[in-house]
Design a protein around this motif. Structure first.
Motif, PDB file in Angstrom:
ATOM      1  N   VAL A  90       0.845  -1.202   0.000  1.00 21.62           N
ATOM      2  CA  VAL A  90       0.000   0.000   0.000  1.00 21.62           C
ATOM      3  C   VAL A  90       0.884   1.256   0.000  1.00 21.62           C
ATOM      4  O   VAL A  90       0.653   2.203  -0.756  1.00 21.62           O
ATOM      5  N   CYS A 102      -4.461   6.086  -7.678  1.00 17.54           N
ATOM      6  CA  CYS A 102      -3.219   5.510  -7.147  1.00 17.54           C
ATOM      7  C   CYS A 102      -3.190   4.006  -7.381  1.00 17.54           C
ATOM      8  O   CYS A 102      -2.141   3.448  -7.714  1.00 17.54           O
ATOM      9  N   PHE A 103      -4.342   3.358  -7.217  1.00 13.89           N
ATOM     10  CA  PHE A 103      -4.368   1.913  -7.482  1.00 13.89           C
ATOM     11  C   PHE A 103      -4.014   1.648  -8.947  1.00 13.89           C
ATOM     12  O   PHE A 103      -3.249   0.725  -9.246  1.00 13.89           O
ATOM     13  N   SER A 104      -4.549   2.474  -9.856  1.00 10.53           N
ATOM     14  CA  SER A 104      -4.236   2.270 -11.273  1.00 10.53           C
ATOM     15  C   SER A 104      -2.739   2.470 -11.527  1.00 10.53           C
ATOM     16  O   SER A 104      -2.151   1.779 -12.360  1.00 10.53           O
ATOM     17  N   ASN A 107      -7.712   7.532  -4.628  1.00  8.25           N
ATOM     18  CA  ASN A 107      -7.332   6.150  -4.368  1.00  8.25           C
ATOM     19  C   ASN A 107      -7.483   5.250  -5.590  1.00  8.25           C
ATOM     20  O   ASN A 107      -6.653   4.373  -5.819  1.00  8.25           O
ATOM     21  N   MET A 152       2.305   1.851  -3.350  1.00  4.58           N
ATOM     22  CA  MET A 152       1.309   2.450  -4.257  1.00  4.58           C
ATOM     23  C   MET A 152       1.307   3.979  -4.129  1.00  4.58           C
ATOM     24  O   MET A 152       1.401   4.686  -5.133  1.00  4.58           O
TER      25      MET A 152
END
Lengths: 78, 404
Positions: free
Chosen positions: B235, B388-390, B385, B238
């Motif tokens: 996390v 950021c995940f992408s 979020n 990321m």
């Protein structure tokens, strides 16, 4: 003048918003009224209703950004 | 001596500022020295592409000559005949052939093909394709070979954009700004240069060079201990990677715009507070703007326009969604032929489709759904979020974590 009303109708149809024509100098892109999809819809409808050809790359967002500007450009192209 | 990646080292900035000095003085006195501009361009290109072995430089020259043949053959055709869809398609395909080869290189691992590669080939291809599209539309009627080369090889933006448009660019280079205008440009350019230094060499360096490798080691240590290697360190990776990506690239883009400004060219900005976006659509209007607008104007809108005109698909929602999938898949493939770039593209297409569905739902239930400061911050938080995940997908770190 007639053109402008027709354009307001088109914009109302495409966006489903009733208050679109209130300010004819409002920036349609900056205010989020027109996104890319709606823009193309307006373009295609303009072509069909006014018999003008507007290539996508001619659709400069600064020159087509308000109802008054669209109206002027349509008059030029007609 | 080796090739110097633009804006990557103090040397580059020193060479650049020395070379820019005559241009700046000229513009202050209302003059553009065309020949000097040309010489400065050549020197910068030599530093960038011919520093080490000359293979990048030779590829660059070959590439520009090839694109000139394609673009000017098409222009000649367009002047004589009306528009054939197939000739146009052929011209576009030819214009992207070199890029496709270079992008396929990691897959076929052929030593000859990698010879075509040089830094910035993507960005030059975007410009060439834009010109072909506008020649088809008739919005570009005339273009001189020297203008074409000047546009393509405009050195502040040559390796990674921002991607300017030909007609916009022409307006600036043919114009000499008044002293007042130019002083304003100099000031805004200097501000951008300073901000860029902070972004790239302080924040980008902190996140990318100091923090990221440490987090990476920690996250990888969980690779075989947890299901899918999921850990808090992942996390952290990321968020850290997302910050690095933004500050590094936004910093670079600020340099490119700043140097353009010094040359009296108002190259468009590439970033506009992307992490304050309230939804994913808004995000793409703020992140790598010139690239997403290029895809919007030359892929999405054209595709939707054709679908609507030819009535291939009746339903507007389906049409928009098909457009998103096409756009982001192409963007994924453009980033490179690896699973994580393609998944990144699909992920963003899904995010756009979900976002549209949500906006439709919200429109229908406007009265029931609250809209206030809190919901706005919630929207920003969720978008941040998702983005950021992408970027975690995009980073390729999952590939390292899972498969090596």
């Amino acid at each position: 003048m007639e053109n402008t009303e027709k354009i307001v109708d088109i914009l109302k149809d495409v966006t489903g918003l009733d208050n679109v024509g209130n300010d004819k100098d409002q920036d349609l892109f900056a205010s989020g009224i027109l996104d890319s999809m709606a823009t193309v819809e307006v373009l295609v409808t303009l072509q069909d209703d006014f018999g003008i050809t507007v290539p996508v790359s001619e659709f400069d967002r600064s020159q087509w950004s308000t109802i008054n500007k669209i109206s002027d450009r349509v008059k030029e192209l007609e | 001596m080796n090739n110097i990646t633009p804006y990557s080292s103090p040397h580059y900035f020193i060479y650049l500022l020395v070379l820019l000095l005559p241009i700046i003085i000229g513009l202050l006195f209302g003059k553009r020295f065309r020949i000097y501009d040309f010489i400065a361009t050549v020197i910068i290109l030599v530093i960038t592409f011919f520093g080490g072995n000359a293979s990048q430089g030779i590829s660059l020259i070959a590439y520009v000559l090839f694109e000139m043949i394609v673009v000017f053959s098409y222009l000649r055709y367009r002047k004589k005949k009306n528009n054939s869809f197939w000739v146009f398609t052929f011209a576009v395909v030819m214009a992207i052939v070199p890029l496709v080869f270079v992008k396929l290189d990691p897959l076929i691992k052929n030593a000859t093909i990698s010879l075509f590669a040089f830094m910035g080939i993507s960005y030059l291809t975007f410009k060439s394709v834009e010109i072909i599209m506008e020649v088809r539309d008739g919005t570009i009627k005339e273009i001189k070979p020297t203008e074409f080369v000047r546009f393509l090889l405009f050195f502040p933006t040559i390796t990674s954009g921002p991607i300017d448009r030909f007609r916009r660019f022409q307006k600036d280079v043919l114009n000499v700004p008044s002293r007042d205008e130019y002083l304003k440009l100099l000031k805004s350019g200097t501000d951008k240069l300073m901000l860029g230094l902070v972004y790239k060499f302080i924040l980008g360096y902190f996140f990318g060079t100091l923090l990221l490798p440490k987090i990476s080691i920690l996250a990888l240590s969980y690779a075989h201990q947890r299901p899918l290697g999921i850990s808090w360190a992942l996390v952290a990776y990321m968020y850290c990677y997302s910050m690095y990506l933004f500050f590094d690239f936004a910093g670079y883009s600020l340099f490119a715009v700043a140097i353009s400004n010094f040359m009296g060219v108002k190259t468009p900005m590439n970033f506009r507070r992307p992490f304050q976006a309230v939804n994913i659509k808004d995000f793409w209007n703020r992140w790598h703007i010139t690239l997403s607008f290029w895809f919007r104007d030359f892929i999405y809108m054209r595709l939707v326009f054709t679908m609507m005109k030819k009535k291939w698909i009746k339903n507007r929602i389906t049409m928009a969604n098909v457009g998103y999938v096409a756009l982001f898949l192409i963007m994924g493939f453009w980033h490179g032929e690896t699973w994580f770039y393609i998944v990144y593209g699909i992920f963003h297409a899904c995010a756009m489709i979900t976002n549209d569905a949500w906006l439709r739902f919200k429109k229908k239930h406007r009265k029931q759904i609250p809209s206030n400061r809190f919901t706005k911050y919630l929207a920003i938080f969720i978008t941040f979020n998702v983005v950021c995940f992408s970027f975690l997908i995009f980073s390729g770190f999952l590939n390292t974590l899972w498969f090596s």
